[in-house]
Design an enzyme around this catalytic site. Structure first.
Site, PDB file in Angstrom:
ATOM      1  CE1 TYR A  88     -27.209  -6.595  13.873  1.00  0.00           C
ATOM      2  CE2 TYR A  88     -29.418  -6.906  14.749  1.00  0.00           C
ATOM      3  CZ  TYR A  88     -28.567  -6.367  13.805  1.00  0.00           C
ATOM      4  OH  TYR A  88     -29.080  -5.598  12.792  1.00  0.00           O
TER       5      TYR A  88
ATOM      6  CG  HIS B  87     -32.279  -6.083   8.246  1.00  0.00           C
ATOM      7  ND1 HIS B  87     -31.501  -6.469   7.182  1.00  0.00           N
ATOM      8  CD2 HIS B  87     -33.513  -6.600   8.004  1.00  0.00           C
ATOM      9  CE1 HIS B  87     -32.217  -7.196   6.349  1.00  0.00           C
ATOM     10  NE2 HIS B  87     -33.448  -7.279   6.812  1.00  0.00           N
TER      11      HIS B  87
ATOM     12  NE  ARG C 171     -27.775  -3.367   9.109  1.00  0.00           N
ATOM     13  CZ  ARG C 171     -27.892  -4.552   9.683  1.00  0.00           C
ATOM     14  NH1 ARG C 171     -27.895  -5.639   8.951  1.00  0.00           N
ATOM     15  NH2 ARG C 171     -27.971  -4.658  10.997  1.00  0.00           N
TER      16      ARG C 171
END
Length: 386
Positions: A286, A277, A273
């Site tokens: 993160y 998100h 990705r």
């Protein structure tokens, strides 16, 4: 006293009853140790050049669609958009391997797969805009509603496929899910039922590295997600999710196997990705930029362009044409999304139940009364202003 100390214990040699014996030899079900690849290997010579060119055009279009939809969230035209940038090879291949009679069961991130299957680009975003229940008729397009709850679409796919098989319909269901969805109970229940019933389903896991902020290593200790297939008695396939030709081939084989009545397959595509998100997420909390940069070198659009240009199947003019077509699509999407929709408030009560409950009828009547009163009030004001 232990069992071995009991009288006659030496002659006692317990063996499992016959029902214990494995139903299926596990060896053929295990995935390859490395993700399957086509681009950059000898296997690419067997791929139809027209298919490669179509994959390229759709990848370019999909990349632009993701960028435009992301921009629309920043402009307030979409409430949220989960981008699939970096995963376009998975999205496009999933749409192209299906026949018109088949069904696609997407997750919330799979708008691009729905568009590549023929869904109107605006209708694919309607749910994320918050205008209507789904934005399209699932039966017309053979695309189930874009599913926000994790993995709940998987048992639905199994149920539809099993029902089609009982009716004698030549239908395959392809159910898409992310790596995070494999931690849900619905994932395991769906795979178990599908394998026992030999339902014509393909489970397609896009392993993009993170379930929001949770890395895969904190979700499972399995060698791969594809290895989970053997526990249910179905084949597991591991594929390079950024290699469009490889994903198309593996999914095509899985769909063909399901259509022959040989049961389900679990396919794991290893991808990444590239963006957050959703627009509400801060991915820098993160993961580090160097990880993202490393994956950019394995970008699905670049991989396919490198293959096509190296074989003389695509030149700068062809790349420009693909980008121009994508820009026209983006411009049309932008113009239509910038127009305020005409909403019918009474649609709130449509498609909730096949037969409305008493409570819904009461709510609908109350809203109708409010709308009528508002209309009468506006009419009186207009008369008074004359």
């Amino acid at each position: 006293m232990t069992v071995q100390e009991l009288p006659g214990a030496a002659a006692y040699r317990p063996t499992p009853p016959p029902a214990w014996k494995p139903i299926t030899d596990p060896a053929p079900l295990l995935p390859d140790p490395e993700p399957y690849r086509v681009l950059g290997t000898d296997a690419v010579a067997d791929v139809d050049p027209e298919l490669l060119l179509r994959l390229h055009a759709e990848l370019v279009r999909g990349r632009r669609y993701n960028a435009q939809a992301t921009a629309l969230t920043k402009q307030g035209r979409l409430a949220v958009y989960p981008s699939s940038t970096g995963q376009e090879a998975c999205e496009i291949a999933a749409a192209l391997v299906l026949e018109e009679r088949d069904w696609l069961f997407p997750s919330y991130r799979d708008t691009l797969a729905a568009v590549a299957r023929g869904l109107d680009p605006v209708e694919a975003l309607t749910l994320l805009r918050g205008d209507r229940h789904t934005g399209y008729d699932p039966r017309e397009h053979r695309i189930a509603p874009l599913c926000t709850p994790l993995a709940t679409q998987l048992p639905h796919a199994v149920g539809l496929a099993h029902a089609a098989r009982l009716k004698g319909d030549d239908v395959v269901a392809l159910a898409m899910v992310g790596d995070g969805g494999t931690s849900e109970g619905d994932f395991h229940e769906a795979l178990n039922f599908a394998a026992v019933w030999k339902a014509p389903v393909v489970f397609f896991v896009q392993n993009n590295g993170f379930a929001i902020s949770v890395p895969l290593a904190k979700q499972t200790a399995a060698p791969s997600l594809a290895h989970k297939a053997v526990g249910y008695g179905m084949p597991g396939r591991l594929v390079d999710g950024n290699d469009a030709a490889a994903v198309h081939q593996v999914l095509s084989e899985a769909v063909a196997r399901a259509r022959r009545g040989e049961g389900p397959t679990l396919v794991e595509a290893v991808t990444y990705r590239m963006e957050a998100h959703t627009n509400a997420d801060d991915a820098t909390r993160y993961r580090v930029d160097s990880e993202v940069e490393a994956w950019k070198a394995h970008d699905p659009v670049r991989l396919l362009e490198r293959e096509l240009t190296g074989r003389g199947l695509l030149d700068d003019e062809g790349i420009a044409r693909a980008k121009e077509a994508a820009e026209r699509m983006a411009a049309a999407l932008r113009d239509r999304m910038n127009a305020d929709p005409e909403l019918a408030p009474m649609d709130l009560f449509t498609h909730v139940y096949a037969e409305q409950t008493g409570q819904l009828r009461e709510q609908a009547a109350a809203l109708r009364a409010e709308l009528d009163a508002e209309q009468d009030h506006d009419g009186h004001d207009a008369e008074a202003g004359r």
